[in-house]
Design a protein around this motif. Structure first.
Motif, PDB file in Angstrom:
ATOM      1  N   LEU A 264       0.745  -1.153   0.108  1.00 14.10           N
ATOM      2  CA  LEU A 264       0.005  -0.083  -0.063  1.00 14.10           C
ATOM      3  C   LEU A 264       1.118   1.248   0.203  1.00 14.10           C
ATOM      4  O   LEU A 264       1.734   1.326   0.680  1.00 14.10           O
ATOM      5  CB  LEU A 264      -0.931   0.021   1.341  1.00 14.10           C
ATOM      6  N   THR A 265       0.782   2.285  -0.789  1.00 15.36           N
ATOM      7  CA  THR A 265       1.336   3.491  -1.071  1.00 15.36           C
ATOM      8  C   THR A 265       0.718   4.465   0.043  1.00 15.36           C
ATOM      9  O   THR A 265      -0.340   4.458   0.617  1.00 15.36           O
ATOM     10  CB  THR A 265       1.310   4.028  -2.430  1.00 15.36           C
ATOM     11  N   PRO A 266       1.371   5.747   0.337  1.00 16.58           N
ATOM     12  CA  PRO A 266       0.916   6.620   1.093  1.00 16.58           C
ATOM     13  C   PRO A 266      -0.356   7.311   0.335  1.00 16.58           C
ATOM     14  O   PRO A 266      -1.227   7.454   1.223  1.00 16.58           O
ATOM     15  CB  PRO A 266       2.113   7.659   1.250  1.00 16.58           C
ATOM     16  N   GLU A 267      -0.221   7.386  -0.690  1.00 13.58           N
ATOM     17  CA  GLU A 267      -1.500   8.010  -1.421  1.00 13.58           C
ATOM     18  C   GLU A 267      -2.665   6.882  -1.364  1.00 13.58           C
ATOM     19  O   GLU A 267      -3.986   7.346  -0.974  1.00 13.58           O
ATOM     20  CB  GLU A 267      -1.327   8.207  -2.966  1.00 13.58           C
ATOM     21  N   GLY A 268      -2.469   5.655  -1.288  1.00 16.52           N
ATOM     22  CA  GLY A 268      -3.339   4.684  -1.047  1.00 16.52           C
ATOM     23  C   GLY A 268      -4.036   4.679   0.332  1.00 16.52           C
ATOM     24  O   GLY A 268      -5.200   4.414   0.422  1.00 16.52           O
ATOM     25  N   LEU A 456      -2.180   3.761  -5.988  1.00 19.42           N
ATOM     26  CA  LEU A 456      -2.759   3.339  -4.631  1.00 19.42           C
ATOM     27  C   LEU A 456      -2.271   2.050  -4.033  1.00 19.42           C
ATOM     28  O   LEU A 456      -1.787   2.031  -2.646  1.00 19.42           O
ATOM     29  CB  LEU A 456      -4.241   3.256  -4.360  1.00 19.42           C
ATOM     30  N   MET A 457      -1.867   1.045  -4.793  1.00 11.97           N
ATOM     31  CA  MET A 457      -1.434  -0.291  -4.286  1.00 11.97           C
ATOM     32  C   MET A 457      -0.714  -0.945  -5.444  1.00 11.97           C
ATOM     33  O   MET A 457      -1.054  -0.948  -6.444  1.00 11.97           O
ATOM     34  CB  MET A 457      -2.822  -1.221  -4.060  1.00 11.97           C
ATOM     35  N   GLU A 458       0.477  -1.255  -4.840  1.00 14.98           N
ATOM     36  CA  GLU A 458       1.515  -1.779  -6.045  1.00 14.98           C
ATOM     37  C   GLU A 458       0.894  -3.124  -6.225  1.00 14.98           C
ATOM     38  O   GLU A 458       0.239  -4.208  -5.652  1.00 14.98           O
ATOM     39  CB  GLU A 458       2.805  -2.076  -5.395  1.00 14.98           C
ATOM     40  N   PRO A 459       1.009  -3.361  -7.965  1.00 16.31           N
ATOM     41  CA  PRO A 459       0.591  -4.632  -8.116  1.00 16.31           C
ATOM     42  C   PRO A 459       1.240  -6.153  -7.426  1.00 16.31           C
ATOM     43  O   PRO A 459       2.409  -5.947  -7.181  1.00 16.31           O
ATOM     44  CB  PRO A 459       0.931  -4.802  -9.703  1.00 16.31           C
ATOM     45  N   GLY A 460       0.383  -6.926  -7.313  1.00 19.95           N
ATOM     46  CA  GLY A 460       1.157  -8.325  -6.662  1.00 19.95           C
ATOM     47  C   GLY A 460      -0.181  -9.204  -6.592  1.00 19.95           C
ATOM     48  O   GLY A 460      -1.131  -9.230  -7.023  1.00 19.95           O
TER      49      GLY A 460
END
Length: 503
Positions: A264-268, A456-460
């Motif tokens: 999860l990113t800060p913007e997410g 918002l969320m890195e792929p995985g």
């Protein structure tokens, strides 16, 4: 004897007796204890219906034994305690070649594969451009004309080659997916076996003090008090349907396994915090009394764009999402030209009227605080008409299940929709069949957005992906699973500070 003192079965038996001189004796004998004790005659008040012994010569015609009957090896009166006992196909007899399958549905599917799929042997000419580095079309460099698959692998039972010679010479590449194809074969036959599926019985709501553990499938099903699933095949069948609501719930829930340390990113975190604030409201002391009346917040709107299979899921599956968030209500909005696929019972569609300008199909009596609306229309048409405006980041989210944003066959349909999605500044959650499918969508979005997007969320890999593998009927070598990966983005938001003059 008064008719109101006789049960319906006795009265019906008495009315069917012959009206002659012996009628009195026959009626008296029918109600005596001697007649009730006759072993060859069924008792009048007997609740069960035991099978009478068949007459010799009529056994084969009156009660034929099906070729895959579950009654073989046990008596008729023996209770069926196993869900497989009454199945047409047993758990040890699920593997059958598609062409000679006992199920007409699978035989029909085999005919479709043999009619549309091409042999992947490298000696053939390619029929299309390869879609991924693992696509078998990229290996075709020969001069032989394309040929449809005709030969079934004896190990997986699925047509994979045009001849036995090509199958033998290319057996090493087929061996990489042969075990997975056999598993697909058995899972498909399990669905048509006729057995009882206890894994499709879902629990209702539970007390809020019982927290949900979203670490993986096992902890989620246990903490949500699902029926125990001790068989891997049953687990695959159950997760094939539950992957859609649980994928959404695992990202939006306050106990989500995805955090700043987990993709999860800060913007997410900022975007999902706004949704979680509405999904987990504080207790207000509301009750059914006059003094307990409280204003209710608007429902959480989840827009499922490009809806296909997810729109035809049983509503009991989607209601599991509302059980994860018991204090709020949901409004699921399925949008797309294929959103009514596999829902033939609901045709013809509602006519478009001034009250219903886009012919929406509304289901508002599902229970559990959920409402479902279906639009057989493109989202950009509804957006231009301001049909859903305004959008609120505290109550709205977009869901795209396997959208194919970067796929050559469908990217042109998403081109007018993407700028509209970015302009709403609403979180957009996307899933993909494979890692390559997700990366292709991400590259296309970045190219079309021109930098006006925030990840918002890195792929995985999705923790709640379907454990059941699916077969592409147009290419038996293309194997994927539902919602394998998940990622998220939204339109870029710019923070403006008040200008206080030059310092």
């Amino acid at each position: 004897m008064a008719s109101n003192s006789i049960c319906s079965r006795c009265l019906r038996l008495a009315s069917q007796l012959p009206r002659n001189g012996n009628a009195g004796r026959e009626s008296r004998r029918a109600f005596t204890t001697t007649a009730k004790q006759q072993p060859s005659r069924r008792r009048i008040h007997q609740s069960s219906n035991p099978r009478a012994p068949a007459v010799e010569g009529q056994r084969q015609q009156d009660s034929p034994v099906p070729p895959f009957s579950a009654t073989r090896g046990r008596t008729v009166d023996q209770p069926a305690t196993n869900p497989y006992d009454r199945a047409l196909l047993q758990r040890h007899n699920l593997f059958h070649p598609f062409t000679n399958s006992p199920s007409p549905q699978i035989r029909k599917r085999a005919a479709i594969i043999r009619q549309n799929a091409y042999c992947p042997h490298p000696s053939h000419q390619p029929t299309r451009n390869p879609q991924s580095p693992h696509d078998a079309e990229g290996r075709k460099t020969g001069q032989m004309p394309p040929a449809h698959v005709r030969y079934e692998c004896p190990d997986c039972g699925i047509p994979v080659s045009c001849s036995e010679e090509h199958f033998a010479s290319d057996y090493e590449s087929h061996l990489q997916i042969c075990d997975t194809l056999r598993q697909i074969n058995e899972d498909d036959h399990d669905l048509v076996s006729g057995r009882f599926f206890p894994e499709f019985q879902y629990p209702s709501s539970q007390i809020e003090e019982a927290q949900v553990n979203m670490t993986n499938w096992d902890t989620l099903l246990y903490s949500r008090e699902f029926n125990a699933i001790n068989d891997e095949r049953s687990m695959r069948q159950a997760t094939r349907l539950l992957t859609y609501p649980m994928t959404v719930g695992s990202v939006l829930h306050e106990l989500s396994p995805y955090s700043l340390k987990q993709r999860l990113t800060p913007e997410g975190l900022r975007s999902l915090s706004a949704l979680r604030y509405s999904l987990h409201p504080p207790r207000t002391g509301a009750s059914t009394t006059m003094s307990g009346i409280r204003p209710n917040p608007p429902p959480i709107r989840l827009f499922i764009l490009g809806a296909r299979a997810e729109s035809s899921l049983p509503r009991e599956v989607w209601i599991q999402l509302s059980h994860l968030f018991p204090r709020v209500s949901f409004h699921l909005i399925f949008i797309g030209p294929e959103s009514m696929a596999n829902r033939d019972d609901e045709f013809p569609l509602p006519s478009r009227t001034p009250q219903n300008p886009y012919g929406a199909i509304v289901e508002d009596r599902l229970g559990g605080g959920m409402k479902v609306s279906t639009y057989v229309e493109y989202f950009h048409t509804l957006f231009e008409a301001q049909h859903f405006a305004p959008f609120d980041p505290y109550f709205d989210a977009f869901l795209l299940f396997h959208p194919g944003l970067g796929h050559p066959a469908s990217s042109h349909e998403w081109a007018p929709t993407l700028p509209q999605l970015l302009s709403t500044k609403i979180p957009i959650l996307c899933t993909g069949y494979t890692d390559f499918d997700m990366q292709r969508d991400i590259e296309w979005v970045k190219k079309e957005a021109g930098g006006e997007m925030d990840v918002l969320m890195e792929p995985g890999e999705n923790r709640f992906r379907s454990l059941r593998w699916d077969l592409n009927d147009l290419d038996p070598g293309d194997v994927s699973c539902g919602n394998w990966g998940v990622w998220g983005f939204r339109g870029k938001r710019y923070e403006a500070d008040e200008y206080r003059g030059a310092e």
